[in-house]
Design a protein around this motif. Structure first.
Motif, mmCIF file in Angstrom:
data_model
loop_
_atom_site.group_PDB
_atom_site.id
_atom_site.type_symbol
_atom_site.label_atom_id
_atom_site.label_comp_id
_atom_site.label_asym_id
_atom_site.label_seq_id
_atom_site.Cartn_x
_atom_site.Cartn_y
_atom_site.Cartn_z
ATOM 1 N N PHE A 119 0.830 -1.210 0.000
ATOM 2 C CA PHE A 119 0.000 0.000 0.000
ATOM 3 C C PHE A 119 0.858 1.251 0.000
ATOM 4 O O PHE A 119 1.961 1.260 0.534
ATOM 5 N N LYS A 120 0.283 2.310 -0.589
ATOM 6 C CA LYS A 120 0.932 3.623 -0.472
ATOM 7 C C LYS A 120 -0.105 4.662 -0.049
ATOM 8 O O LYS A 120 -1.310 4.423 -0.179
ATOM 9 N N VAL A 121 0.374 5.785 0.434
ATOM 10 C CA VAL A 121 -0.524 6.847 0.882
ATOM 11 C C VAL A 121 -1.416 7.284 -0.283
ATOM 12 O O VAL A 121 -0.937 7.462 -1.406
ATOM 13 N N GLY A 122 -2.704 7.398 -0.010
ATOM 14 C CA GLY A 122 -3.658 7.809 -1.041
ATOM 15 C C GLY A 122 -4.389 6.641 -1.680
ATOM 16 O O GLY A 122 -5.352 6.836 -2.413
ATOM 17 N N ASP A 123 -3.946 5.417 -1.399
ATOM 18 C CA ASP A 123 -4.641 4.236 -1.932
ATOM 19 C C ASP A 123 -6.036 4.114 -1.324
ATOM 20 O O ASP A 123 -6.269 4.525 -0.187
ATOM 21 N N LEU A 124 -6.930 3.500 -2.084
ATOM 22 C CA LEU A 124 -8.245 3.135 -1.559
ATOM 23 C C LEU A 124 -8.232 1.639 -1.282
ATOM 24 O O LEU A 124 -7.777 0.851 -2.112
ATOM 25 N N MET A 125 -8.729 1.258 -0.125
ATOM 26 C CA MET A 125 -8.817 -0.175 0.212
ATOM 27 C C MET A 125 -10.263 -0.553 0.510
ATOM 28 O O MET A 125 -10.874 -0.009 1.427
ATOM 29 N N VAL A 126 -10.791 -1.465 -0.271
ATOM 30 C CA VAL A 126 -12.103 -2.019 0.029
ATOM 31 C C VAL A 126 -11.941 -2.922 1.249
ATOM 32 O O VAL A 126 -11.030 -3.749 1.296
ATOM 33 N N ILE A 127 -12.810 -2.749 2.226
ATOM 34 C CA ILE A 127 -12.726 -3.590 3.421
ATOM 35 C C ILE A 127 -13.480 -4.887 3.155
ATOM 36 O O ILE A 127 -14.678 -4.869 2.878
ATOM 37 N N LYS A 128 -12.752 -6.001 3.192
ATOM 38 C CA LYS A 128 -13.439 -7.277 2.958
ATOM 39 C C LYS A 128 -13.774 -7.973 4.266
ATOM 40 O O LYS A 128 -14.628 -8.863 4.311
ATOM 41 N N ASP A 129 -13.101 -7.554 5.341
ATOM 42 C CA ASP A 129 -13.395 -8.134 6.660
ATOM 43 C C ASP A 129 -12.734 -7.242 7.700
ATOM 44 O O ASP A 129 -11.935 -6.370 7.346
ATOM 45 N N HIS A 130 -13.085 -7.453 8.957
ATOM 46 C CA HIS A 130 -12.418 -6.652 9.986
ATOM 47 C C HIS A 130 -12.024 -7.502 11.189
ATOM 48 O O HIS A 130 -12.527 -8.612 11.382
ATOM 49 N N ILE A 131 -11.125 -6.949 11.967
ATOM 50 C CA ILE A 131 -10.774 -7.531 13.266
ATOM 51 C C ILE A 131 -10.985 -6.420 14.286
ATOM 52 O O ILE A 131 -10.419 -5.328 14.149
ATOM 53 N N SER A 132 -11.832 -6.692 15.264
ATOM 54 C CA SER A 132 -12.069 -5.693 16.299
ATOM 55 C C SER A 132 -11.058 -5.899 17.416
ATOM 56 O O SER A 132 -10.953 -6.981 17.988
ATOM 57 N N LEU A 133 -10.294 -4.872 17.712
ATOM 58 C CA LEU A 133 -9.282 -4.963 18.760
ATOM 59 C C LEU A 133 -9.605 -3.977 19.872
ATOM 60 O O LEU A 133 -9.312 -2.790 19.764
ATOM 61 N N PHE A 134 -10.265 -4.480 20.872
ATOM 62 C CA PHE A 134 -10.581 -3.691 22.075
ATOM 63 C C PHE A 134 -11.625 -2.611 21.839
ATOM 64 O O PHE A 134 -11.829 -1.749 22.674
ATOM 65 N N THR A 135 -12.270 -2.607 20.680
ATOM 66 C CA THR A 135 -13.404 -1.693 20.514
ATOM 67 C C THR A 135 -14.592 -2.404 21.142
ATOM 68 O O THR A 135 -14.838 -3.577 20.856
#
Ligand code: HPA
Length: 270
Positions: A119-135
């Motif tokens: 990845f580089k700054v300014g890229d768009l990333m489609v979120i395919k899944d998440h990991i919740s960390l302490f939220t």
């Protein structure tokens, strides 16, 4: 909770009667997204009963009703973060209100730090899944049956259909689209070097301080979810790893036209 949601909805519908098909949540630095919208009505969060009020720089704090891609939408310009001191229930309150206003799809954006070395700054990333960390999970507490089930399935929180459509839209416009796993943390500190490394090792591609609680509340209510990160910094770097809020806002602003295009076309296809 249901009474509060209904009071907020009644207040809004008294001012503006449109029934939006989709809700949009705009992340840090993505506030001018709405210039691509045909705006019909703006309602400040501060006017709406039971709405928390946004405090972070780069978040203006209003619901914007209008048309995008020929469809009726409602956009949240400014969102509520857990790190601001809101309870998880407050963070997701607007999402619940939008559902009761009639939306069936929600499109969420955020600014995120990248751990994926491609990845580089300014890229768009489609979120395919998440990991919740302490939220903290916003569904903790007595389940509200009118909203959804006690134990929501999370095997496909982000709609594969919308992910595939987004890829097709991006390919057609020559927009480079990354795809990956979003780690949700509480903030407000950015991660230490060791934390970025840990998040990378456990499979995270990007990390941010929003989205996860909103997605959980959305899935609970049966909404179709699409979410995308703007990569505003690369946390995993060995050198020059100082990250500032200003740099995050600037990178988000620059990536905004690409994000707007994808959201607009996704909504047009709903
Ligand atoms: N970490 C957490 N949240 C963020 C970051 C980051 O590096 N960049 C933008 N939001």
């Amino acid at each position: 909770m249901i009474t509060k949601i209904k009071e907020a909805v009644a207040y809004i519908q008294n001012i503006h009667t449109a029934k939006p098909l989709a809700g949009i949540v705009l992340g840090s630095g993505l506030g001018s997204f709405t210039s691509g919208m045909k705006i019909e009505k703006e309602i400040a969060y501060s006017e709406i009963p039971h709405f928390p009020v946004s405090t972070v720089e780069g978040h203006s704090g209003k619901l914007i009703f209008g048309e995008l891609g020929g469809k009726s939408v409602v956009a949240m310009a400014g969102r509520f973060h857990y790190y601001e001191g809101y309870t998880p229930e407050e963070v997701v309150f607007p999402i619940r209100v939008m559902k009761f206003l009639g939306i069936s799809t929600i499109l969420i954006s955020n600014a995120a730090g990248g751990m994926n070395l491609d990845f580089k700054v300014g890229d768009l990333m489609v979120i395919k899944d998440h990991i919740s960390l302490f939220t903290i999970n916003p569904l903790i507490g007595k389940n509200i049956e009118e909203l959804g089930p006690r134990f929501p399935d999370m095997s496909e929180p982000y709609s594969n259909i919308l992910i595939n459509k987004a890829k097709a839209i991006a390919a057609k416009e020559n927009i480079e689209l990354k795809e990956g796993i979003y780690c949700g943390v509480t903030g407000p500190t950015f991660e230490t070097r060791a934390e970025y490394k840990l998040l990378h090792i456990i499979g995270g591609d990007a990390v941010g301080m929003s989205t996860v609680q909103e997605v959980i509340a959305s899935v609970h209510m049966g909404l179709t979810v699409f979410a995308m990160s703007v990569i505003t910094d690369i946390g995993i770097r060995e050198e020059q790893n100082k990250i500032t809020h200003e740099e995050v806002l600037q990178a988000a602003k620059e990536a905004e036209p690409k994000l707007t295009h994808i959201f607009k076309e996704l909504i047009a296809g709903l």
